[in-house]
Design a protein around this motif. Structure first.
Motif, PDB file in Angstrom:
ATOM      1  N   LYS A  54       1.883   9.165  -6.330  1.00  0.00           N
ATOM      2  CA  LYS A  54       2.425  10.515  -6.134  1.00  0.00           C
ATOM      3  C   LYS A  54       3.508  10.828  -7.165  1.00  0.00           C
ATOM      4  CE  LYS A  54       1.523  10.389  -1.153  1.00  0.00           C
ATOM      5  NZ  LYS A  54       2.138  10.228   0.195  1.00  0.00           N
ATOM      6  N   ALA A  55       4.345   9.832  -7.463  1.00  0.00           N
ATOM      7  CA  ALA A  55       5.434  10.044  -8.425  1.00  0.00           C
ATOM      8  C   ALA A  55       4.902  10.307  -9.825  1.00  0.00           C
ATOM      9  CB  ALA A  55       6.356   8.823  -8.434  1.00  0.00           C
ATOM     10  N   SER A  56       3.694   9.826 -10.117  1.00  0.00           N
ATOM     11  CA  SER A  56       3.107   9.997 -11.451  1.00  0.00           C
ATOM     12  C   SER A  56       2.177  11.195 -11.522  1.00  0.00           C
ATOM     13  CB  SER A  56       2.347   8.728 -11.850  1.00  0.00           C
ATOM     14  OG  SER A  56       1.220   8.540 -11.019  1.00  0.00           O
ATOM     15  N   ALA A 107      -4.934   5.977   3.187  1.00  0.00           N
ATOM     16  CA  ALA A 107      -3.595   6.558   3.340  1.00  0.00           C
ATOM     17  C   ALA A 107      -3.591   8.062   3.106  1.00  0.00           C
ATOM     18  CB  ALA A 107      -2.623   5.878   2.378  1.00  0.00           C
ATOM     19  N   GLY A 108      -4.760   8.624   2.791  1.00  0.00           N
ATOM     20  CA  GLY A 108      -4.873  10.071   2.656  1.00  0.00           C
ATOM     21  C   GLY A 108      -4.942  10.585   1.238  1.00  0.00           C
ATOM     22  N   ALA A 161       0.826  -1.204   0.000  1.00  0.00           N
ATOM     23  CA  ALA A 161       0.000   0.000   0.000  1.00  0.00           C
ATOM     24  C   ALA A 161       0.864   1.258   0.000  1.00  0.00           C
ATOM     25  CB  ALA A 161      -0.931  -0.001   1.207  1.00  0.00           C
ATOM     26  N   GLU A 162       1.915   1.242   0.801  1.00  0.00           N
ATOM     27  CA  GLU A 162       2.822   2.397   0.856  1.00  0.00           C
ATOM     28  C   GLU A 162       3.509   2.606  -0.489  1.00  0.00           C
ATOM     29  OE1 GLU A 162       2.719  -0.066   2.984  1.00  0.00           O
ATOM     30  OE2 GLU A 162       2.111   0.847   4.896  1.00  0.00           O
ATOM     31  N   GLY A 219     -10.793  10.333  -6.166  1.00  0.00           N
ATOM     32  CA  GLY A 219     -10.852  10.586  -7.604  1.00  0.00           C
ATOM     33  C   GLY A 219      -9.501  10.416  -8.259  1.00  0.00           C
ATOM     34  N   LEU A 220      -8.449  10.872  -7.604  1.00  0.00           N
ATOM     35  CA  LEU A 220      -7.094  10.727  -8.145  1.00  0.00           C
ATOM     36  C   LEU A 220      -6.717   9.259  -8.266  1.00  0.00           C
ATOM     37  CD1 LEU A 220      -4.222  11.735  -8.910  1.00  0.00           C
ATOM     38  CD2 LEU A 220      -3.719  11.790  -6.449  1.00  0.00           C
ATOM     39  N   VAL A 221      -6.959   8.495  -7.193  1.00  0.00           N
ATOM     40  CA  VAL A 221      -6.591   7.074  -7.196  1.00  0.00           C
ATOM     41  C   VAL A 221      -7.366   6.321  -8.273  1.00  0.00           C
ATOM     42  CG1 VAL A 221      -6.508   4.943  -5.855  1.00  0.00           C
ATOM     43  CG2 VAL A 221      -5.995   7.132  -4.757  1.00  0.00           C
TER      44      VAL A 221
END
Length: 628
Positions: free
Chosen positions: A199-201, A245-246, A191-192, A250-252
């Motif tokens: 985030k990197a993308s 995880a915060g 998950a981490e 929508g982004l995920v």
């Protein structure tokens, strides 16, 4: 003209369902409707022999349009799809040259499989040299442990390319559950790592970096509802874990890509992709992802409906591909490609027909590309969106598959997909399904042309089988968990034929006598039966006497003699043939005559008929003949 049409239809008064049923019942002449005409599918629901408009009343799809939530009819208003070719990268310069070449041959999507140890800046630059990222969808797959590094490298490369990032589409095949499913080992901290990759993308808004690889379930022998139900549970596990995880829901959701397989069940597969869009839209919508842009595609409450759009890449199945009569694989993959494109997938890979026994060559890759191009350029499949809409049959299949998949999703989601994998329940369920399909193939309730039915009698395959070089990461550790099954459906039959080739084919002689129609039919059945193991078949038009037939069989040095006649005549012919043959050859009676028990009491052991387990019987004869 309008009046003529009205007159035409008035000449044919409507027929009610009750009238249809009355006619069908009369034609069945007492036979049970349910047993005779209702299809009991492997998916857990029954399919009726006909459907009518009343069967689709109240369904969501009947009022929906393509591009509208819940996207049963498509996530877009057109039916364009990316034509994808995957490239196994060993030499980065050579892979780049190949990519540039196939881009001029109709490919609009590239998939690069890179060994984890080869992931570095210079190699990626070499691989993508001269490729315009706005003009082609770029997809990457590498080792689990190197996916984050590859994401960072690609984010920098895209930024340095100067391309408009909103016009760049692609994916990174980071599947946190692949180690468990494929290799039986855990990927702790998944998950981490998934959150880091998302985030990197962030600078690549149209890049999907979280993969739900449902095709691995398909290739393992899962039924359609299992592939879809488990894939949904997989996707929801990713979504819920990263929201916890915060990260924004929508982004995920916009970072998840579904890679699904396509089997040979033509209409069911169309329905599967339609159901997938519908169910995933409902799952994402339950998270209430809020729209942060001035986009018209949002609910009155401001919920982002674009986030609910599933992105599906489809690839043809490996489970049903064969080594023998391999060109039949072309027919399988073509109908599979038709299912996927009619259903409106986003991109498609047609796997080369010879992949089951060697590394694909230029010819088989070209044919695989052209299979898609024919659907576009000659069949115009890209011109119609959701051509199956309104079909009473497919609308009902969509609903039924959705219900079965949803029930499985709820069952797995209750404890979590990840926990289900560690417990082995997903893998065990797929294995049960695969074993059922192996059994169905052995008894010919499931047919693979050229393998368990209508084989090419004289084909040899041992010389064409070439050990394939592994593509991608080769790392491995101890496997404390259960991986998915990997055998293809045809593997057991192919092992029989390859053993026969190595040993030398025994001779099977058809002793045809008596009733003309029955002896020819049973000789054909028996010839196909024994040819599935690669035996040499000698068929005959018929003999006047049993003695004449047995003598001819001995002259041909037959190892197996099959008596082919009618049930009534077996009572006389079979004992006579058995006595003449004695122990000089194996004796078989073709059929299941009423006198079978009497014949068995006389020492006749072997009978072959439509209820016979083909695989077990052929294994028995291989053992008797010393074929290992």
């Amino acid at each position: 003209m309008a009046n003529q049409k009205e007159k035409l239809f008035s000449d044919f008064p409507p027929v009610s369902t009750e009238e249809w049923m009355a006619k069908i019942t009369a034609d069945l002449k007492g036979a049970d409707f349910e047993k005779k005409l209702v299809w009991r599918t492997n998916e857990g629901f029954n399919v009726n022999p006909f459907y009518r408009s009343e069967n689709i009343e109240g369904m969501k799809a009947t009022d929906a349009l393509p591009g509208e939530f819940p996207y049963i009819r498509g996530t877009k208003k057109d039916n364009e799809w990316y034509t994808r070719q995957d490239i196994c990268v060993k030499d980065f310069k050579a892979a780049n040259a190949k990519a540039l070449d196939v881009l001029n041959k109709g490919v609009t999507s590239l998939g690069f499989n890179i060994d984890g140890d080869d992931v570095n800046v210079e190699n990626v630059k070499t691989l993508l040299n001269g490729i315009c990222p706005e003009a082609v969808e770029l997809n990457f797959s590498t080792c689990y442990r190197k996916s984050l590094e590859l994401t960072n490298i690609l984010a920098d490369w895209y930024k340095a390319s100067g391309a408009d990032l909103l016009k760049c589409f692609g994916s990174i095949n980071f599947d946190p559950f692949k180690p468990l499913l494929k290799k039986g080992r855990d990927a702790e901290g998944w998950a981490e790592k998934a959150a880091e990759i998302v985030k990197a993308s962030a600078t690549l808004p149209r890049f999907r970096v979280l993969a739900v690889n449902g095709y691995s379930l398909n290739d393992g022998g899962a039924y359609i509802y299992q592939e879809l139900g488990y894939a949904l549970a997989n996707g929801n596990q990713l979504l819920s874990a990263l929201v916890e995880a915060g990260l924004d829901a929508g982004l995920v959701a916009k970072k998840i890509k579904f890679n699904l397989g396509i089997g040979s069940n033509y209409f069911m597969e169309i329905a599967k992709f339609r159901a997938a869009r519908w169910l995933w839209a409902e799952i994402v919508n339950a998270y209430k992802p809020m729209c942060k842009n001035e986009c018209p595609n949002k609910s009155p409450e401001g919920i982002c409906l674009c986030a609910s759009k599933i992105y599906v890449h489809a690839q043809t199945s490996t489970f049903n591909t064969t080594v023998y009569d391999a060109h039949v694989n072309l027919l399988r993959t073509q109908t599979e490609a038709m299912s996927a494109t009619i259903a409106g997938v986003n991109s498609l890979t047609v796997r080369p027909f010879d992949e089951s026994y060697k590394t694909a060559d230029d010819f088989s890759e070209r044919i695989a590309r052209n299979q898609q191009l024919i659907l576009k350029e000659e069949c115009h499949f890209d011109k119609i969106t959701d051509a199956s809409a309104g079909s009473y049959y497919i609308e009902n299949l969509t609903k039924s598959i959705a219900e079965q998949a949803w029930a499985l999703f709820l069952e797995v989601d209750e404890k979590g997909f990840y926990e289900a994998l560690k417990a082995g329940t997903v893998q065990a369920a797929v294995k049960v399904s695969a074993d059922n399909r192996f059994k169905a193939l052995a008894t010919r309730r499931e047919v693979l042309l050229g393998t368990n039915q209508f084989p090419n009698f004289t084909e040899k395959a041992s010389d064409k089988i070439v050990e394939k070089e592994a593509c991608g990461c080769g790392c491995s550790k101890d496997a404390p968990y259960i991986p998915l099954p990997t055998s293809r459906l045809a593997t057991a039959f192919e092992e029989l034929r390859l053993a026969t080739e190595k040993h030398g084919a025994p001779t099977v002689f058809m002793l045809t006598i008596g009733n003309l129609g029955m002896r020819l039919a049973r000789a054909q059945f028996s010839s196909n039966f024994f040819a599935c193991a690669g035996y040499k078949i000698i068929d005959n038009l018929g003999f006047e006497t049993v003695e004449e037939g047995v003598k001819a069989a001995f002259d041909k040095k037959a190892d197996i003699i099959v008596l082919c006649s009618s049930d009534d005549e077996y009572a006389t012919f079979a004992p006579e043939a058995h006595k003449l043959i004695a122990s000089k050859a194996h004796f078989v009676v073709a059929g299941a005559p009423a006198s079978m028990d009497e014949l068995k009491a006389q020492g006749i052991e072997h009978f072959v008929n439509v209820k016979t387990n083909v695989l077990d019987t052929l294994r028995t004869f291989n053992a008797k003949l010393g074929i290992e």
